[in-house]
Motif scaffolding. Structure first.
Motif, short mmCIF file in Angstrom:
data_model
loop_
_atom_site.label_atom_id
_atom_site.label_comp_id
_atom_site.label_asym_id
_atom_site.label_seq_id
_atom_site.Cartn_x
_atom_site.Cartn_y
_atom_site.Cartn_z
N THR A 181 -42.65 -7.14 -31.16
CA THR A 181 -42.95 -8.56 -31.21
C THR A 181 -42.13 -9.27 -30.14
N ASP A 182 -42.80 -9.96 -29.23
CA ASP A 182 -42.13 -10.73 -28.18
C ASP A 182 -41.89 -12.17 -28.59
N ILE A 183 -42.87 -12.76 -29.27
CA ILE A 183 -42.77 -14.15 -29.72
C ILE A 183 -43.26 -14.22 -31.16
N ALA A 184 -42.50 -14.90 -32.01
CA ALA A 184 -42.87 -15.05 -33.41
C ALA A 184 -42.38 -16.39 -33.94
N GLU A 185 -43.07 -16.86 -34.98
CA GLU A 185 -42.69 -18.10 -35.65
C GLU A 185 -42.38 -17.79 -37.11
N THR A 186 -41.25 -18.28 -37.60
CA THR A 186 -40.90 -18.06 -39.00
C THR A 186 -41.77 -18.93 -39.90
N LEU A 187 -42.11 -18.37 -41.05
CA LEU A 187 -43.03 -19.02 -41.98
C LEU A 187 -42.39 -19.20 -43.35
N ASP A 188 -42.96 -20.11 -44.13
CA ASP A 188 -42.58 -20.24 -45.54
C ASP A 188 -43.02 -18.95 -46.23
N PRO A 189 -42.10 -18.22 -46.84
CA PRO A 189 -42.45 -16.91 -47.40
C PRO A 189 -43.17 -16.96 -48.74
N THR A 190 -43.32 -18.15 -49.32
CA THR A 190 -43.90 -18.27 -50.66
C THR A 190 -45.26 -17.58 -50.76
N GLU A 191 -46.10 -17.77 -49.76
CA GLU A 191 -47.45 -17.20 -49.78
C GLU A 191 -47.45 -15.68 -49.78
N TYR A 192 -46.36 -15.07 -49.32
CA TYR A 192 -46.30 -13.62 -49.16
C TYR A 192 -45.42 -12.94 -50.21
N SER A 193 -44.85 -13.71 -51.12
CA SER A 193 -43.90 -13.15 -52.08
C SER A 193 -44.56 -12.18 -53.06
N SER A 194 -45.81 -12.40 -53.42
CA SER A 194 -46.48 -11.49 -54.34
C SER A 194 -46.62 -10.10 -53.73
N LEU A 195 -47.08 -10.03 -52.50
CA LEU A 195 -47.19 -8.75 -51.79
C LEU A 195 -45.81 -8.11 -51.65
N ALA A 196 -44.82 -8.91 -51.28
CA ALA A 196 -43.46 -8.40 -51.10
C ALA A 196 -42.90 -7.82 -52.40
N LYS A 197 -43.10 -8.53 -53.49
CA LYS A 197 -42.60 -8.06 -54.78
C LYS A 197 -43.29 -6.77 -55.20
N ASP A 198 -44.60 -6.66 -54.95
CA ASP A 198 -45.34 -5.44 -55.28
C ASP A 198 -44.79 -4.24 -54.50
N LEU A 199 -44.57 -4.43 -53.19
CA LEU A 199 -44.03 -3.34 -52.37
C LEU A 199 -42.61 -2.99 -52.78
N GLY B 151 -40.77 -22.55 -39.33
CA GLY B 151 -41.25 -23.28 -38.16
C GLY B 151 -40.44 -23.07 -36.91
N ILE B 152 -39.58 -22.05 -36.91
CA ILE B 152 -38.78 -21.74 -35.72
C ILE B 152 -39.52 -20.67 -34.92
N THR B 153 -39.78 -20.96 -33.65
CA THR B 153 -40.42 -19.99 -32.76
C THR B 153 -39.36 -19.42 -31.84
N GLY B 154 -39.31 -18.11 -31.77
CA GLY B 154 -38.35 -17.43 -30.92
C GLY B 154 -39.04 -16.44 -30.02
N GLY B 155 -38.38 -16.09 -28.92
CA GLY B 155 -38.94 -15.13 -27.99
C GLY B 155 -37.91 -14.09 -27.59
N ARG B 156 -38.38 -12.89 -27.40
CA ARG B 156 -37.54 -11.78 -26.95
C ARG B 156 -37.59 -11.75 -25.42
N ILE B 157 -36.45 -11.53 -24.80
CA ILE B 157 -36.44 -11.42 -23.34
C ILE B 157 -35.93 -10.04 -22.95
N SER B 158 -36.28 -9.63 -21.76
CA SER B 158 -35.70 -8.41 -21.22
C SER B 158 -35.33 -8.68 -19.78
N GLN B 159 -34.32 -7.98 -19.34
CA GLN B 159 -33.91 -8.13 -17.96
C GLN B 159 -33.42 -6.79 -17.46
#
Length: 144
Positions: free
Chosen positions: A41-59, A126-134
């Protein structure tokens, strides 16, 4: 021998499912993948995890892992399809950490038998971050 896998088109997501050292669910940190390169992943935005907690708890309940499980999933027509599970810190954790989570601190405190701070298992949304390489010079002839 060949293995065929159905192609699924949709939005890709990453999750850090956090269990304590007894294998009990504690949190999920979620992000929407915006750009990928070479499987990372080079660029991603953090999300409210509430919508995904059911899947997470099952796993979490099914695997009862200790620490962090890195999960890649894709949403297609309203359904979430799990693509990959890695019971370790994955490359996407840095986006959660950048946004305020500190799972390593929680793991250390659990190992010490001490309480953790709740905000270590949460990321600001709502935080968007990016990975850099040099390219860095590691070794070579001087003067060239």
């Amino acid at each position: 021998t060949y293995i065929f896998q159905e192609f699924i088109e949709g939005q890709e997501f990453g999750f850090d499912i956090v269990n304590d050292l007894d294998g009990c669910y504690r949190a999920v940190l979620a992000r929407r993948k915006i750009a990928m390169r070479g499987g990372e992943t080079d660029i991603a935005e953090t999300l409210d995890p509430t919508e995904y907690s059911s899947l997470a708890k099952d796993l979490s309940r099914a695997l009862q892992h200790q620490g962090v499980m890195d999960v890649d999933a894709i949403e297609h027509k309203g359904r979430m399809f799990v693509l990959d599970l890695n019971i370790r810190f994955g490359g996407g954790y840095g986006f959660s950490h950048l946004s305020g989570a500190d799972v390593p601190a929680a793991l250390i405190r659990w190992a010490e038998g001490k309480p953790i701070r709740a905000h270590w298992l949460a990321a600001q949304t709502g935080i968007t971050g990016g990975r850099i390489s040099q390219i860095l010079r590691i070794h070579g002839r001087e003067g060239r």
